[in-house]
Design a protein around this motif. Structure first.
Motif, PDB file in Angstrom:
ATOM      1  N   LYS A   1       0.840  -1.200   0.000  1.00 41.02           N
ATOM      2  CA  LYS A   1       0.000   0.000   0.000  1.00 41.02           C
ATOM      3  C   LYS A   1       0.877   1.252   0.000  1.00 41.02           C
ATOM      4  O   LYS A   1       1.963   1.266   0.582  1.00 41.02           O
ATOM      5  N   LYS A   2       0.416   2.299  -0.648  1.00 41.62           N
ATOM      6  CA  LYS A   2       1.215   3.517  -0.744  1.00 41.62           C
ATOM      7  C   LYS A   2       1.325   4.215   0.607  1.00 41.62           C
ATOM      8  O   LYS A   2       0.436   4.112   1.462  1.00 41.62           O
ATOM      9  N   THR A   3       2.424   4.912   0.789  1.00 44.27           N
ATOM     10  CA  THR A   3       2.688   5.623   2.040  1.00 44.27           C
ATOM     11  C   THR A   3       3.189   7.034   1.732  1.00 44.27           C
ATOM     12  O   THR A   3       3.644   7.315   0.622  1.00 44.27           O
ATOM     13  N   SER A   4       3.131   7.899   2.741  1.00 47.05           N
ATOM     14  CA  SER A   4       3.537   9.295   2.543  1.00 47.05           C
ATOM     15  C   SER A   4       4.510   9.771   3.623  1.00 47.05           C
ATOM     16  O   SER A   4       4.650  10.956   3.852  1.00 47.05           O
ATOM     17  N   PHE A   5       5.180   8.840   4.284  1.00 50.07           N
ATOM     18  CA  PHE A   5       6.089   9.196   5.374  1.00 50.07           C
ATOM     19  C   PHE A   5       7.428   9.709   4.847  1.00 50.07           C
ATOM     20  O   PHE A   5       7.916   9.263   3.804  1.00 50.07           O
TER      21      PHE A   5
ATOM     22  N   ILE B   1       8.326   2.747   4.446  1.00 45.86           N
ATOM     23  CA  ILE B   1       8.607   3.329   3.136  1.00 45.86           C
ATOM     24  C   ILE B   1       9.193   2.202   2.299  1.00 45.86           C
ATOM     25  O   ILE B   1      10.257   1.663   2.636  1.00 45.86           O
ATOM     26  N   PRO B   2       8.509   1.779   1.236  1.00 44.82           N
ATOM     27  CA  PRO B   2       9.020   0.665   0.436  1.00 44.82           C
ATOM     28  C   PRO B   2      10.248   1.062  -0.376  1.00 44.82           C
ATOM     29  O   PRO B   2      10.431   2.224  -0.745  1.00 44.82           O
TER      30      PRO B   2
ATOM     31  N   ASN C   1       2.213   6.545  -6.879  1.00 43.61           N
ATOM     32  CA  ASN C   1       2.032   7.818  -6.152  1.00 43.61           C
ATOM     33  C   ASN C   1       2.373   7.707  -4.671  1.00 43.61           C
ATOM     34  O   ASN C   1       1.738   8.338  -3.825  1.00 43.61           O
ATOM     35  N   SER C   2       3.359   6.902  -4.356  1.00 45.36           N
ATOM     36  CA  SER C   2       3.791   6.697  -2.977  1.00 45.36           C
ATOM     37  C   SER C   2       5.187   7.273  -2.793  1.00 45.36           C
ATOM     38  O   SER C   2       5.902   7.545  -3.764  1.00 45.36           O
ATOM     39  N   ASN C   3       5.587   7.467  -1.562  1.00 44.82           N
ATOM     40  CA  ASN C   3       6.997   7.737  -1.284  1.00 44.82           C
ATOM     41  C   ASN C   3       7.779   6.437  -1.435  1.00 44.82           C
ATOM     42  O   ASN C   3       7.323   5.376  -0.995  1.00 44.82           O
ATOM     43  N   LEU C   4       8.936   6.529  -2.052  1.00 42.47           N
ATOM     44  CA  LEU C   4       9.785   5.361  -2.275  1.00 42.47           C
ATOM     45  C   LEU C   4      11.201   5.677  -1.826  1.00 42.47           C
ATOM     46  O   LEU C   4      11.662   6.819  -1.968  1.00 42.47           O
ATOM     47  N   ALA C   5      11.905   4.671  -1.320  1.00 43.03           N
ATOM     48  CA  ALA C   5      13.293   4.841  -0.909  1.00 43.03           C
ATOM     49  C   ALA C   5      14.208   4.008  -1.802  1.00 43.03           C
ATOM     50  O   ALA C   5      13.813   2.950  -2.301  1.00 43.03           O
ATOM     51  N   ILE C   6      15.435   4.501  -1.994  1.00 46.20           N
ATOM     52  CA  ILE C   6      16.421   3.808  -2.823  1.00 46.20           C
ATOM     53  C   ILE C   6      17.798   4.023  -2.224  1.00 46.20           C
ATOM     54  O   ILE C   6      18.175   5.150  -1.896  1.00 46.20           O
TER      55      ILE C   6
ATOM     56  N   ILE D   1      11.618   4.707 -12.926  1.00 46.94           N
ATOM     57  CA  ILE D   1      10.774   4.603 -11.732  1.00 46.94           C
ATOM     58  C   ILE D   1       9.812   5.775 -11.648  1.00 46.94           C
ATOM     59  O   ILE D   1       8.615   5.610 -11.370  1.00 46.94           O
ATOM     60  N   CYS D   2      10.327   6.970 -11.895  1.00 50.82           N
ATOM     61  CA  CYS D   2       9.475   8.163 -11.818  1.00 50.82           C
ATOM     62  C   CYS D   2       8.403   8.155 -12.897  1.00 50.82           C
ATOM     63  O   CYS D   2       7.262   8.577 -12.655  1.00 50.82           O
ATOM     64  N   ASN D   3       8.728   7.656 -14.076  1.00 50.88           N
ATOM     65  CA  ASN D   3       7.757   7.603 -15.168  1.00 50.88           C
ATOM     66  C   ASN D   3       6.678   6.559 -14.911  1.00 50.88           C
ATOM     67  O   ASN D   3       5.500   6.780 -15.195  1.00 50.88           O
ATOM     68  N   ARG D   4       7.062   5.419 -14.373  1.00 50.15           N
ATOM     69  CA  ARG D   4       6.103   4.324 -14.182  1.00 50.15           C
ATOM     70  C   ARG D   4       5.276   4.469 -12.912  1.00 50.15           C
ATOM     71  O   ARG D   4       4.074   4.201 -12.907  1.00 50.15           O
ATOM     72  N   LEU D   5       5.935   4.844 -11.825  1.00 49.36           N
ATOM     73  CA  LEU D   5       5.270   4.837 -10.519  1.00 49.36           C
ATOM     74  C   LEU D   5       4.849   6.219 -10.039  1.00 49.36           C
ATOM     75  O   LEU D   5       4.091   6.334  -9.090  1.00 49.36           O
ATOM     76  N   GLU D   6       5.368   7.267 -10.676  1.00 54.19           N
ATOM     77  CA  GLU D   6       5.046   8.648 -10.311  1.00 54.19           C
ATOM     78  C   GLU D   6       5.068   8.850  -8.794  1.00 54.19           C
ATOM     79  O   GLU D   6       4.050   9.215  -8.188  1.00 54.19           O
TER      80      GLU D   6
END
Length: 217
Positions: free
Chosen positions: A36-40, A129-130, A150-155, A177-182
């Motif tokens: 599930k998407k997160t915003s932390f 944060i996935p 549309n979630s926060n993602l970490a790398i 990643i930005c193009n596919r998952l925004e």
């Protein structure tokens, strides 16, 4: 129901980690569990191998941008660590390594483990944060499966800036990643690359351990 319960007990007894993805929704050709998407957004992070010794876990997040052997124990004995992790504000989810030198099957397995542990932590009520990860461009056929839109993602960026080829692969991967998952925000662990800041509306840079120690000195 009795047969299903017996099967669950059999699977768990044989260490197949059924509990990691129980009640999960799956996606992609390799059945990765969906997160599930997160915003932390974390402001203070520590590595998993230091979590147990923290006397003040408040206002801290735990990350797994360390050698895999440091957190294989979470995979092997998850219930032993859930109480420790739940004391923190949240968790940047595990990123079992994916290297070009690995057989493709091993990279897929580690990517699955990343997603399965993220699913398990989230289902246990932890803020997460996935993490997105890849080794080479062909991994993008499957390596984003299960990650939310549309979630926060970490790398983690360790090892991705050692030469111009690695740097190019990193930037191209981030673009995809930005193009596919925004993503709403990218949380990047490592040395800042200024050209990356324009890829997403919010880019957060977290110092790695060596950077943090150097700046303290």
């Amino acid at each position: 129901m009795a047969v299903i319960d017996k099967m669950k007990k059999f699977i768990n007894h044989h260490n197949f980690k059924y509990e990691f993805t129980e009640n999960a929704e799956f996606t992609g050709c390799y059945d990765f569990p969906k997160i599930k998407k997160t915003s932390f957004i974390p402001c203070n992070v520590i590595p998993f191998n230091m979590a147990k010794s923290q006397s003040s876990p408040q206002n801290k997040w735990v990350h797994f941008f360390v050698d895999d052997y440091q957190f294989e124990r979470l995979w092997n004995a998850p219930k032993k660590y859930i109480n420790i992790l739940s004391k923190f504000d949240g968790v940047i989810t595990p990123d079992f390594s994916m290297y070009i030198q690995m057989p493709k099957a091993q990279r897929i397995w580690n990517c699955y483990r990343n997603r399965a542990t993220a699913c398990w932590l989230q289902n246990n009520g932890l803020n997460i944060i996935p993490v997105a990860e890849w080794a080479e461009y062909s991994d993008f056929e499957w390596c984003l499966d299960g990650l939310p839109l549309n979630s926060n993602l970490a790398i983690g960026l360790y090892g991705s800036q050692k030469d111009s080829k690695s740097r190019y692969s990193l930037i191209k991967g981030l673009e995809l990643i930005c193009n596919r998952l925004e993503p709403s925000a990218l949380i990047l662990y490592g040395k800042e690359i200024k050209s990356v800041n324009s890829l997403c509306k919010t880019v957060i840079w977290l110092e790695n351990y060596c950077q943090a120690m150097k700046n303290r000195l």
